[in-house]
Design an enzyme around this catalytic site. Structure first.
Site, PDB file in Angstrom:
ATOM      1  N   GLU A 384      -5.015  10.354 -12.750  1.00 18.74           N
ATOM      2  CA  GLU A 384      -3.620  10.743 -12.508  1.00 18.74           C
ATOM      3  C   GLU A 384      -3.119  10.192 -11.169  1.00 18.74           C
ATOM      4  OE1 GLU A 384      -1.524  13.094 -14.629  1.00 18.74           O
ATOM      5  OE2 GLU A 384      -2.992  12.237 -15.977  1.00 18.74           O
ATOM      6  N   GLY A 385      -3.754   9.113 -10.708  1.00 17.26           N
ATOM      7  CA  GLY A 385      -3.387   8.510  -9.434  1.00 17.26           C
ATOM      8  C   GLY A 385      -4.360   8.898  -8.341  1.00 17.26           C
TER       9      GLY A 385
END
Length: 406
Positions: A384-385
């Site tokens: 998710e980053g």
């Protein structure tokens, strides 16, 4: 003003999911990790129960409902983000890998709900019923484009009646078993973000295949797939939002914004799961220190000080996550808050699990639940980053608040 007290309905959700995590997830947790799979009969049972890892905007299709059902649905939508993070923390406490394996649209749900036409939402989301376990998936990351989302190279060439996709996606949760996958591709790499498009690619489409399931250090019970697109024809009706969705937006960056807006809703959920993992390790270690450590001497005092610091950090992670979810529920931009809670919770949970292993000593080695949690939690600092990307997002938002640009 955000409330730091849960409402009675929110407490009921928390207690229900915690009961499920304790009595359904924990008993199969270690075996599922060892076998790198969740039993099919267990998944079928859970599907009949209607339990899934909820992501805001990831619900089912449209069906006629009574006035009372509509009223309840409206109230749920008003606090969808808060309910999702409350439930996600308990899921993370139970078993994060099993949580990601629960049937449902998964990360594919929010972009379909946000950008899909009414017909697409009905078509793709209505398949998730209690009759048969089904999964959706979300495919963005590539071998050369993980954190640099603007650099995706999976191509989408316009042809008569649709698009032809060519490329590869990696680290796709439930990608092998999914009935459909939201796939991001570019119509022209030279356009950068403006060339991005989102497609719903269905299982069985010619040219679409799962090349392998990845063996991992942690989150082993969760399926992580590599997907390949070789002259894969995707009809126009599977372009998420349709051509009009992109033509009506002057900036031309609609596909990229679909991807980014998904993260604004899912990053708090991921952060909440990290909080749950940290809490699980902390609670076990707290009990161990309480009953097994000698009460005299410096070691007990030191252990108590470290546990107090863990409690402090876990509480901070939870409150940061609640803030991001609350802002999403009231319709305020929450990209900065989503990045803050994701960056803090992922690093915090990793540190807590490492500290717990140190306090447990030799008993926390291979085959112990805290050792498993330590392996599981590492990815929460990445997917998710990565934290580096979160810090970049935070910095950009801070500069924007001052009328500046990085």
């Amino acid at each position: 003003m955000i409330s730091l007290e849960l409402t009675e309905p929110q407490k009921q959700v928390r207690d229900l999911v915690h009961y499920f995590a304790e009595h359904e997830m924990r008993p199969i947790s270690m075996q599922a990790d060892k076998e790198e799979r969740v039993p099919d009969d267990w998944l079928a049972k859970v599907n009949r129960m209607g339990i899934t890892l909820s992501t805001p905007g990831g619900g089912g299709g449209t069906k006629s409902k009574s006035a009372e059902d509509e009223r309840v649905d409206l109230e749920v939508r008003r606090q969808a983000n808060r309910l999702s993070v409350i439930a996600a923390e308990e899921m993370g406490w139970g078993d994060p890998a099993i949580a990601l394996t629960l049937p449902g649209p998964g990360l594919g749900g929010p972009p379909v709900q946000a950008a899909g036409t009414p017909e697409q939402r009905e078509r793709f989301l209505s398949i998730f019923t209690r009759d048969e376990p089904r999964w959706g998936a979300y495919a963005l990351t590539e071998p050369g484009a993980g954190s640099d989302v603007a650099g995706i190279r999976t191509s989408a060439k316009k042809v008569d009646g649709g698009y032809v996709l060519n490329g590869q996606k990696i680290f796709i949760t439930n990608g092998g078993r999914a009935s459909w996958v939201v796939v991001f591709a570019t119509v022209d790499p030279s356009l950068g973000r403006a060339g991005h498009r989102a497609f719903v690619v269905e299982k069985g489409m010619p040219g679409f295949s799962c090349s392998r399931i990845v063996h991992k250090m942690g989150m082993r019970a969760s399926e992580t797939a590599e997907l390949v697109f070789e002259d894969c024809f995707v009809p126009d009706e599977n372009l998420l939002g349709g051509e009009a969705y992109y033509a009506e937006r002057a900036s031309g960056k609609s596909g990229f914004r679909v991807a980014m807006s998904t993260f604004d809703t899912t990053r708090p959920v991921v952060a909440a799961m990290a909080v749950g993992i940290a809490r699980a390790a902390y609670e076990y270690t707290l009990e161990y220190v309480r009953y097994e450590y000698p009460k005299s001497g410096r070691s007990y005092q030191t252990a108590c000080e470290r546990l107090a610091a863990m409690h402090q950090d876990i509480t901070a992670g939870r409150l940061l996550t609640w803030e991001a979810a609350w802002k999403g529920d009231i319709g305020q931009p929450n990209a900065k808050e989503a990045a803050v809670c994701k960056a803090f919770a992922g690093k915090m949970a990793l540190d807590v699990c490492a500290s717990c292993l140190e306090l447990l000593g030799p008993i926390g080695l291979n085959g112990h639940i805290v050792e498993k949690l330590y392996r599981d939690v590492k990815v929460y600092d990445i997917f998710e980053g990565t934290n580096q990307i979160q810090h970049l997002i935070i910095a950009r938002r801070l500069y924007e608040e001052q009328g500046l640009r990085i």
